[in-house]
Design an enzyme around this catalytic site. Sequence first.
Site, mmCIF file in Angstrom:
data_model
loop_
_atom_site.group_PDB
_atom_site.id
_atom_site.type_symbol
_atom_site.label_atom_id
_atom_site.label_comp_id
_atom_site.label_asym_id
_atom_site.label_seq_id
_atom_site.Cartn_x
_atom_site.Cartn_y
_atom_site.Cartn_z
ATOM 1 N N ALA A 136 1.137 -1.041 -0.175
ATOM 2 C CA ALA A 136 0.337 0.153 0.028
ATOM 3 C C ALA A 136 0.481 1.979 0.032
ATOM 4 C CB ALA A 136 -0.764 0.171 1.272
ATOM 5 N N GLY A 142 -1.937 -0.300 -5.358
ATOM 6 C CA GLY A 142 -2.078 -0.486 -3.410
ATOM 7 C C GLY A 142 -2.038 0.883 -3.185
ATOM 8 N N TYR A 161 6.670 -14.166 -13.746
ATOM 9 C CA TYR A 161 5.776 -13.663 -13.325
ATOM 10 C C TYR A 161 4.375 -13.918 -13.653
ATOM 11 C CZ TYR A 161 3.455 -9.285 -13.116
ATOM 12 O OH TYR A 161 2.732 -7.989 -12.991
HETATM 13 N N1 LIG Z 1 1.662 -2.260 -12.883
HETATM 14 C C1 LIG Z 1 1.204 -2.285 -14.487
HETATM 15 O O1 LIG Z 1 1.084 -1.884 -15.375
HETATM 16 C C2 LIG Z 1 1.190 -3.711 -13.516
HETATM 17 C C3 LIG Z 1 -0.175 -4.619 -15.452
HETATM 18 C C4 LIG Z 1 -0.993 -6.171 -14.454
HETATM 19 C C5 LIG Z 1 -0.724 -6.086 -12.843
HETATM 20 N N2 LIG Z 1 -0.274 -5.806 -12.252
HETATM 21 C C6 LIG Z 1 -0.318 -5.861 -10.782
HETATM 22 O O2 LIG Z 1 -0.616 -4.654 -9.603
HETATM 23 C C7 LIG Z 1 0.332 -4.876 -8.205
HETATM 24 C C8 LIG Z 1 0.528 -3.798 -7.913
HETATM 25 O O3 LIG Z 1 1.956 -3.735 -8.445
HETATM 26 P P1 LIG Z 1 2.029 -1.296 -8.755
HETATM 27 O O4 LIG Z 1 2.526 -1.684 -10.370
HETATM 28 O O5 LIG Z 1 1.552 -1.022 -7.881
HETATM 29 O O6 LIG Z 1 3.719 -1.757 -8.780
HETATM 30 P P2 LIG Z 1 4.562 -0.741 -7.369
HETATM 31 O O7 LIG Z 1 4.292 0.505 -7.494
HETATM 32 O O8 LIG Z 1 6.346 -1.376 -8.257
HETATM 33 O O9 LIG Z 1 3.975 -1.627 -6.495
HETATM 34 C C9 LIG Z 1 4.528 -3.077 -5.775
HETATM 35 C C10 LIG Z 1 4.163 -2.948 -4.094
HETATM 36 O O10 LIG Z 1 4.252 -4.250 -4.023
HETATM 37 C C11 LIG Z 1 5.032 -3.778 -2.634
HETATM 38 N N3 LIG Z 1 5.796 -5.268 -2.880
HETATM 39 C C12 LIG Z 1 6.844 -5.908 -3.604
HETATM 40 N N4 LIG Z 1 7.783 -7.574 -3.255
HETATM 41 C C13 LIG Z 1 7.309 -6.942 -1.691
HETATM 42 C C14 LIG Z 1 7.591 -8.013 -0.849
HETATM 43 N N5 LIG Z 1 8.538 -8.467 -1.073
HETATM 44 N N6 LIG Z 1 6.843 -8.080 0.494
HETATM 45 C C15 LIG Z 1 5.859 -6.568 0.750
HETATM 46 N N7 LIG Z 1 5.557 -5.962 0.036
HETATM 47 C C16 LIG Z 1 6.758 -6.215 -1.701
HETATM 48 C C17 LIG Z 1 5.882 -3.240 -3.361
HETATM 49 O O11 LIG Z 1 6.791 -2.564 -1.772
HETATM 50 P P3 LIG Z 1 8.195 -1.640 -2.083
HETATM 51 O O12 LIG Z 1 7.929 -0.493 -2.584
HETATM 52 O O13 LIG Z 1 8.914 -1.295 -0.932
HETATM 53 O O14 LIG Z 1 8.950 -1.882 -3.672
HETATM 54 C C18 LIG Z 1 5.621 -2.143 -3.522
HETATM 55 O O15 LIG Z 1 4.593 -1.073 -2.187
HETATM 56 C C19 LIG Z 1 1.552 -6.320 -8.143
HETATM 57 O O16 LIG Z 1 0.781 -6.986 -7.635
HETATM 58 C C20 LIG Z 1 1.448 -5.879 -9.606
HETATM 59 O O17 LIG Z 1 1.858 -7.744 -9.923
HETATM 60 C C21 LIG Z 1 0.456 -4.008 -12.416
#
Ligand SMILES: NC(=O)c1ccc[n+]([C@@H]2O[C@H](COP(=O)([O-])OP(=O)(O)OC[C@H]3O[C@@H](n4cnc5c(N)ncnc54)[C@H](OP(=O)(O)O)[C@@H]3O)[C@@H](O)[C@H]2O)c1
Length: 291
Positions: A11, A16, A166
């Site tokens: 979050a 998030g 992934y």
């Molecule tokens: N962005 C896209 O285009 C896209 C498309 C399809 C699906 N998604 C999905 O959307 C979700 C959110 O991603 P986002 O795009 O918002 O990316 P993001 O900005 O990188 O956010 C990902 C979040 O997950 C946390 N995280 C990663 N590894 C972790 C771990 N080992 N323990 C605890 N927290 C962890 C990160 O923490 P840190 O900040 O500390 O790294 C961050 O808060 C993901 O599940 C991703 O697969 C994203």
Amino acid sequence: MKDKICVITGANSGIGKVTALELAKRGAHVVMLCRNQEKAERAKEDILRVCGHDRVDIVLADLASLQQIREAAAHINEHYPRIDVLNNNAGLITSDQRETTEDGFETTFGVNHLAPFLLTQLLLDKVLASDGGNIINVSSEAHRFASFDLKDLQYEKRKYNGLKAYASSKLCNILFTRELSKRLPQTNVVTNSLHPGGVATNFGKGVSGFFGVIMKMARPFMISEEKGAQTSIYLATSDEGYTATGLYFKDKKAVKPNKDASSDYNAKRLWEISENLLQIEFLPQSESTSV
Ligand SMILES: NC(=O)c1ccc[n+]([C@@H]2O[C@H](COP(=O)([O-])OP(=O)(O)OC[C@H]3O[C@@H](n4cnc5c(N)ncnc54)[C@H](OP(=O)(O)O)[C@@H]3O)[C@@H](O)[C@H]2O)c1
């Protein structure tokens, strides 16, 4: 959403963070489950500045550690009377070098699938304690690129490819949701998964290789974090989000995932494999899940 308790993983950033902020603005008590205290504190300040109340908490856990997941869940179970929304949002992609978590699982599979599987098991009683519990799993259209292999979920036998790993982990999110919806007791708890869109977040930043290049080139054409959070927010706030279950959403609409993600056999086997790997028992199989 007033006074609903919403636990959101990851979050502090991207989808998030926007989800946490929007739910908090609507009166929800938000519990941010994050791995980095500094980043979490900064995000919490941003949320507190606009949400109009102070019910925003941080629980720290690296989802690459089963012990930290267990400790975080124990803390949540001790301090909150129920969970109305559990949003398994955190996720990552790695480079083309196979990495493992401290428990020895391939990192993408461990963080993106096993972590939400275990967290959900550990928090389920609190979700069941809600009048209308809602478990929302953030998956991806990337699942369509998976070379899904139940016998090699952790890329031990095949050449490692970060994007393929992934994609497979995101397919697991859909199968987990499908099977969870069937195994949940006949209560008013629902669960759905979703694709947020191609969203310009921190996702994939710092990843080298082919995927890193693609992400850099695609970034200008991606949607904003605010838009990317809309389907998560929809499932947490709309009537449909509390009646539909076991489905996969995109642009706030239920859509059909690919064949591997629609297979009852895959869903059941993945559940059993996950239970074995984590050495836990999670919801006995109901008659409707027999395949
Ligand atoms: N962005 C896209 O285009 C896209 C498309 C399809 C699906 N998604 C999905 O959307 C979700 C959110 O991603 P986002 O795009 O918002 O990316 P993001 O900005 O990188 O956010 C990902 C979040 O997950 C946390 N995280 C990663 N590894 C972790 C771990 N080992 N323990 C605890 N927290 C962890 C990160 O923490 P840190 O900040 O500390 O790294 C961050 O808060 C993901 O599940 C991703 O697969 C994203």
